[in-house]
Design a protein around this motif. Sequence first.
Motif, PDB file in Angstrom:
ATOM      1  N   LYS A 249     -26.936  14.689  71.225  1.00 25.79           N
ATOM      2  CA  LYS A 249     -25.591  14.175  71.473  1.00 25.79           C
ATOM      3  C   LYS A 249     -24.594  14.705  70.439  1.00 25.79           C
ATOM      4  O   LYS A 249     -23.493  14.176  70.297  1.00 25.79           O
ATOM      5  CB  LYS A 249     -25.590  12.651  71.485  1.00 25.79           C
ATOM      6  CG  LYS A 249     -26.085  11.985  70.210  1.00 25.79           C
ATOM      7  CD  LYS A 249     -26.101  10.471  70.367  1.00 25.79           C
ATOM      8  CE  LYS A 249     -26.501   9.778  69.080  1.00 25.79           C
ATOM      9  NZ  LYS A 249     -26.512   8.304  69.195  1.00 25.79           N
ATOM     10  N   ARG A 250     -24.954  15.795  69.753  1.00 24.56           N
ATOM     11  CA  ARG A 250     -24.067  16.384  68.748  1.00 24.56           C
ATOM     12  C   ARG A 250     -22.698  16.672  69.372  1.00 24.56           C
ATOM     13  O   ARG A 250     -22.600  17.286  70.430  1.00 24.56           O
ATOM     14  CB  ARG A 250     -24.669  17.666  68.194  1.00 24.56           C
ATOM     15  CG  ARG A 250     -23.899  18.269  67.017  1.00 24.56           C
ATOM     16  CD  ARG A 250     -24.587  19.535  66.504  1.00 24.56           C
ATOM     17  NE  ARG A 250     -25.919  19.255  66.018  1.00 24.56           N
ATOM     18  CZ  ARG A 250     -26.207  18.846  64.789  1.00 24.56           C
ATOM     19  NH1 ARG A 250     -25.226  18.653  63.903  1.00 24.56           N
ATOM     20  NH2 ARG A 250     -27.463  18.629  64.428  1.00 24.56           N
ATOM     21  N   SER A 251     -21.644  16.225  68.688  1.00 28.35           N
ATOM     22  CA  SER A 251     -20.288  16.353  69.213  1.00 28.35           C
ATOM     23  C   SER A 251     -19.367  16.862  68.112  1.00 28.35           C
ATOM     24  O   SER A 251     -19.606  16.628  66.914  1.00 28.35           O
ATOM     25  CB  SER A 251     -19.784  15.001  69.742  1.00 28.35           C
ATOM     26  OG  SER A 251     -20.595  14.551  70.805  1.00 28.35           O
ATOM     27  N   LEU A 252     -18.307  17.526  68.520  1.00 29.50           N
ATOM     28  CA  LEU A 252     -17.485  18.310  67.600  1.00 29.50           C
ATOM     29  C   LEU A 252     -16.012  17.967  67.746  1.00 29.50           C
ATOM     30  O   LEU A 252     -15.519  17.732  68.852  1.00 29.50           O
ATOM     31  CB  LEU A 252     -17.685  19.807  67.906  1.00 29.50           C
ATOM     32  CG  LEU A 252     -16.894  20.830  67.094  1.00 29.50           C
ATOM     33  CD1 LEU A 252     -17.449  20.926  65.675  1.00 29.50           C
ATOM     34  CD2 LEU A 252     -16.954  22.188  67.777  1.00 29.50           C
ATOM     35  N   GLN A 253     -15.303  17.993  66.617  1.00 30.57           N
ATOM     36  CA  GLN A 253     -13.844  17.865  66.587  1.00 30.57           C
ATOM     37  C   GLN A 253     -13.283  19.067  65.853  1.00 30.57           C
ATOM     38  O   GLN A 253     -13.700  19.383  64.751  1.00 30.57           O
ATOM     39  CB  GLN A 253     -13.425  16.577  65.870  1.00 30.57           C
ATOM     40  CG  GLN A 253     -11.922  16.400  65.723  1.00 30.57           C
ATOM     41  CD  GLN A 253     -11.571  15.057  65.112  1.00 30.57           C
ATOM     42  OE1 GLN A 253     -12.224  14.042  65.381  1.00 30.57           O
ATOM     43  NE2 GLN A 253     -10.536  15.016  64.294  1.00 30.57           N
TER      44      GLN A 253
END
Length: 255
Positions: A249-253
Amino acid sequence: MPALYIGHGAPPLLDDPVWSGQLKAWAADLPRPKAILIVSAHWESAPLMLSATAPGTPLIYDFGGFAPRYYDERYETPDASALAARVAAMMPDTEPVHQHATRGLDHGAWVPLKIMYPEGDIPVLQMSMPTHDPGRLLEIGRRLRPLRDEGVLVIGSGFLTHGLPFLKEFRIEATAPGWSKDFDAWAGEALARGDVDTLASYRDLAPGMPYAHPTVEHYTPLFVTLGAATDPTVPGEQRIEGYWMGLSKRSLQVA
């Protein structure tokens, strides 16, 4: 506004206190968007298409085998016609845009947004992925970049690993398979370096392929997000890590 790449999860994400809590906290840290443009893994269509813009457009329940109550979910957002016109005007003649008058939001859009912005009081527009070519998606993202200065939150919605056919158990707390861990670590390291070229060469370089992505539609929204960054080679902030049903579920901004 920043631009985001998020894992969207299946409808049971709505009842997961851990991941939903992470998404809620993330949204609370962001400036309030004037509108949201989201590219979901679940709409692959060329030419580039935009979803219906009318207030309260019905949702798409593009999933099966879940509890009946998930098919009664609603997320009635305001009119998004101004954003649709703006997005269409930003695309070149070589990237024609079709306004799909009846297409609602699929679960790659409404499930995470219902958690992040539960009031449903922000206009939401969904855009299809007309290709999986990283270079072309980066260019689409680059053209969308000015929207961020106009208060629009640009989101690529996928899942950093998505080898559903190769999962052996379907529990939220299931142990992540080796191929999911390997791909996740590889991508996390490349994102931390701002190494867009390596990320774009995933078919040849990424460990865990093709198990991590037997089809690639959950990975490639990442390139719309990176393209919308002020400088795609500047490492973004990896806001969420870990696994859900063994998937990353790695998520990026990005700024």
